[in-house]
Design a protein around this motif. Structure first.
Motif, PDB file in Angstrom:
ATOM      1  N   MET A   1     -13.516  -1.244  20.186  1.00  0.00           N
ATOM      2  CA  MET A   1     -14.898  -0.880  19.959  1.00  0.00           C
ATOM      3  C   MET A   1     -15.555  -0.573  21.299  1.00  0.00           C
ATOM      4  O   MET A   1     -15.347  -1.268  22.273  1.00  0.00           O
ATOM      5  CB  MET A   1     -15.639  -2.022  19.260  1.00  0.00           C
ATOM      6  CG  MET A   1     -17.101  -1.716  19.021  1.00  0.00           C
ATOM      7  SD  MET A   1     -17.975  -3.099  18.282  1.00  0.00           S
ATOM      8  CE  MET A   1     -18.152  -2.450  16.659  1.00  0.00           C
ATOM      9  N   HIS A  47     -29.908   4.013  15.210  1.00  0.00           N
ATOM     10  CA  HIS A  47     -28.776   4.944  15.308  1.00  0.00           C
ATOM     11  C   HIS A  47     -27.590   4.300  16.028  1.00  0.00           C
ATOM     12  O   HIS A  47     -26.445   4.645  15.759  1.00  0.00           O
ATOM     13  CB  HIS A  47     -29.194   6.265  15.974  1.00  0.00           C
ATOM     14  CG  HIS A  47     -29.423   6.194  17.442  1.00  0.00           C
ATOM     15  ND1 HIS A  47     -30.604   5.765  17.990  1.00  0.00           N
ATOM     16  CD2 HIS A  47     -28.598   6.479  18.469  1.00  0.00           C
ATOM     17  CE1 HIS A  47     -30.506   5.802  19.305  1.00  0.00           C
ATOM     18  NE2 HIS A  47     -29.302   6.231  19.625  1.00  0.00           N
ATOM     19  N   LYS A  50     -25.714   2.241  13.433  1.00  0.00           N
ATOM     20  CA  LYS A  50     -24.886   3.117  12.600  1.00  0.00           C
ATOM     21  C   LYS A  50     -23.605   3.498  13.323  1.00  0.00           C
ATOM     22  O   LYS A  50     -22.525   3.504  12.722  1.00  0.00           O
ATOM     23  CB  LYS A  50     -25.675   4.360  12.199  1.00  0.00           C
ATOM     24  CG  LYS A  50     -26.768   4.066  11.198  1.00  0.00           C
ATOM     25  CD  LYS A  50     -27.570   5.300  10.870  1.00  0.00           C
ATOM     26  CE  LYS A  50     -28.731   4.943   9.958  1.00  0.00           C
ATOM     27  NZ  LYS A  50     -29.624   6.072   9.738  1.00  0.00           N
ATOM     28  N   LEU A  51     -23.706   3.816  14.614  1.00  0.00           N
ATOM     29  CA  LEU A  51     -22.507   4.141  15.392  1.00  0.00           C
ATOM     30  C   LEU A  51     -21.573   2.941  15.490  1.00  0.00           C
ATOM     31  O   LEU A  51     -20.346   3.082  15.369  1.00  0.00           O
ATOM     32  CB  LEU A  51     -22.898   4.598  16.797  1.00  0.00           C
ATOM     33  CG  LEU A  51     -23.525   5.973  16.917  1.00  0.00           C
ATOM     34  CD1 LEU A  51     -24.044   6.197  18.331  1.00  0.00           C
ATOM     35  CD2 LEU A  51     -22.525   7.048  16.545  1.00  0.00           C
ATOM     36  N   ASN A  53     -21.278   0.503  13.380  1.00  0.00           N
ATOM     37  CA  ASN A  53     -20.662   0.248  12.079  1.00  0.00           C
ATOM     38  C   ASN A  53     -19.578   1.266  11.743  1.00  0.00           C
ATOM     39  O   ASN A  53     -18.670   0.967  10.980  1.00  0.00           O
ATOM     40  CB  ASN A  53     -21.721   0.208  10.987  1.00  0.00           C
ATOM     41  CG  ASN A  53     -22.508  -1.075  11.025  1.00  0.00           C
ATOM     42  OD1 ASN A  53     -22.029  -2.090  11.495  1.00  0.00           O
ATOM     43  ND2 ASN A  53     -23.729  -1.035  10.543  1.00  0.00           N
ATOM     44  N   LYS A  54     -19.653   2.463  12.321  1.00  0.00           N
ATOM     45  CA  LYS A  54     -18.590   3.451  12.122  1.00  0.00           C
ATOM     46  C   LYS A  54     -17.318   3.020  12.837  1.00  0.00           C
ATOM     47  O   LYS A  54     -16.224   3.397  12.446  1.00  0.00           O
ATOM     48  CB  LYS A  54     -19.026   4.816  12.657  1.00  0.00           C
ATOM     49  CG  LYS A  54     -19.968   5.549  11.759  1.00  0.00           C
ATOM     50  CD  LYS A  54     -20.271   6.910  12.342  1.00  0.00           C
ATOM     51  CE  LYS A  54     -21.246   7.655  11.466  1.00  0.00           C
ATOM     52  NZ  LYS A  54     -21.597   8.963  12.032  1.00  0.00           N
ATOM     53  N   GLU A  55     -17.468   2.257  13.904  1.00  0.00           N
ATOM     54  CA  GLU A  55     -16.328   1.830  14.699  1.00  0.00           C
ATOM     55  C   GLU A  55     -15.976   0.375  14.427  1.00  0.00           C
ATOM     56  O   GLU A  55     -15.833  -0.419  15.330  1.00  0.00           O
ATOM     57  CB  GLU A  55     -16.639   2.041  16.178  1.00  0.00           C
ATOM     58  CG  GLU A  55     -16.845   3.489  16.508  1.00  0.00           C
ATOM     59  CD  GLU A  55     -16.832   3.753  17.997  1.00  0.00           C
ATOM     60  OE1 GLU A  55     -16.425   2.855  18.750  1.00  0.00           O
ATOM     61  OE2 GLU A  55     -17.209   4.847  18.377  1.00  0.00           O
ATOM     62  N   THR A  56     -15.826   0.046  13.178  1.00  0.00           N
ATOM     63  CA  THR A  56     -15.463  -1.319  12.783  1.00  0.00           C
ATOM     64  C   THR A  56     -14.106  -1.691  13.363  1.00  0.00           C
ATOM     65  O   THR A  56     -13.162  -0.912  13.321  1.00  0.00           O
ATOM     66  CB  THR A  56     -15.406  -1.428  11.245  1.00  0.00           C
ATOM     67  OG1 THR A  56     -16.663  -1.067  10.726  1.00  0.00           O
ATOM     68  CG2 THR A  56     -15.055  -2.822  10.809  1.00  0.00           C
ATOM     69  N   ASN A  61     -12.393  -6.844  11.022  1.00  0.00           N
ATOM     70  CA  ASN A  61     -13.282  -6.247  10.028  1.00  0.00           C
ATOM     71  C   ASN A  61     -14.741  -6.546  10.367  1.00  0.00           C
ATOM     72  O   ASN A  61     -15.579  -6.772   9.509  1.00  0.00           O
ATOM     73  CB  ASN A  61     -12.948  -6.725   8.619  1.00  0.00           C
ATOM     74  CG  ASN A  61     -13.535  -5.784   7.574  1.00  0.00           C
ATOM     75  OD1 ASN A  61     -13.765  -4.611   7.851  1.00  0.00           O
ATOM     76  ND2 ASN A  61     -13.772  -6.294   6.393  1.00  0.00           N
ATOM     77  N   ARG A  63     -18.477  -5.970  11.445  1.00  0.00           N
ATOM     78  CA  ARG A  63     -19.524  -4.948  11.319  1.00  0.00           C
ATOM     79  C   ARG A  63     -20.832  -5.574  11.761  1.00  0.00           C
ATOM     80  O   ARG A  63     -21.105  -6.724  11.468  1.00  0.00           O
ATOM     81  CB  ARG A  63     -19.648  -4.446   9.889  1.00  0.00           C
ATOM     82  CG  ARG A  63     -18.463  -3.620   9.463  1.00  0.00           C
ATOM     83  CD  ARG A  63     -18.583  -3.171   8.028  1.00  0.00           C
ATOM     84  NE  ARG A  63     -19.653  -2.224   7.818  1.00  0.00           N
ATOM     85  CZ  ARG A  63     -19.554  -0.905   7.966  1.00  0.00           C
ATOM     86  NH1 ARG A  63     -18.428  -0.384   8.357  1.00  0.00           N
ATOM     87  NH2 ARG A  63     -20.571  -0.129   7.725  1.00  0.00           N
ATOM     88  N   GLN A  66     -26.934  -5.000   9.369  1.00  0.00           N
ATOM     89  CA  GLN A  66     -27.896  -3.906   9.248  1.00  0.00           C
ATOM     90  C   GLN A  66     -29.315  -4.366   9.518  1.00  0.00           C
ATOM     91  O   GLN A  66     -30.094  -3.674  10.137  1.00  0.00           O
ATOM     92  CB  GLN A  66     -27.825  -3.291   7.847  1.00  0.00           C
ATOM     93  CG  GLN A  66     -26.542  -2.563   7.578  1.00  0.00           C
ATOM     94  CD  GLN A  66     -26.405  -1.295   8.392  1.00  0.00           C
ATOM     95  OE1 GLN A  66     -27.377  -0.672   8.750  1.00  0.00           O
ATOM     96  NE2 GLN A  66     -25.191  -0.941   8.710  1.00  0.00           N
TER      97      GLN A  66
END
Length: 80
Positions: A1, A47, A50-51, A53-56, A61, A63, A66
């Motif tokens: 990550m 933002h 969001k980035l 969370n895309k790279e979990t 696992n 994340r 939010q």
């Protein structure tokens, strides 16, 4: 990550243009800072979340939560 943790990705980061150049201030702490500094009070912009969370991380696992609330919930969403 990737390491997203820095002042430039925090929601309290305030860039200011001055006649002498750019000045960066932390709106929460009230101190002048730099884009690459890191503090424990970091609160990422939407933002950036969001980035992240895309790279979990597939091993854990993991994340990022939010909803950022300063309660008894840690970064993994577990209640302490």
């Amino acid at each position: 990550m990737k390491d997203f943790h820095c002042c430039a990705t925090c929601r309290h980061f305030k860039p200011e243009k001055t006649p002498k150049g750019m000045k960066y201030v932390c709106g929460r702490l009230g101190y002048e800072t730099k884009t690459n500094y890191q503090f424990n009070c970091w609160s990422p912009k939407e933002h950036v979340i969001k980035l992240m969370n895309k790279e979990t991380d597939p091993k854990t696992n993991w994340r990022y939560i939010q909803s950022l609330s300063f309660s008894s919930t840690n970064y993994r969403g577990e209640t302490a």
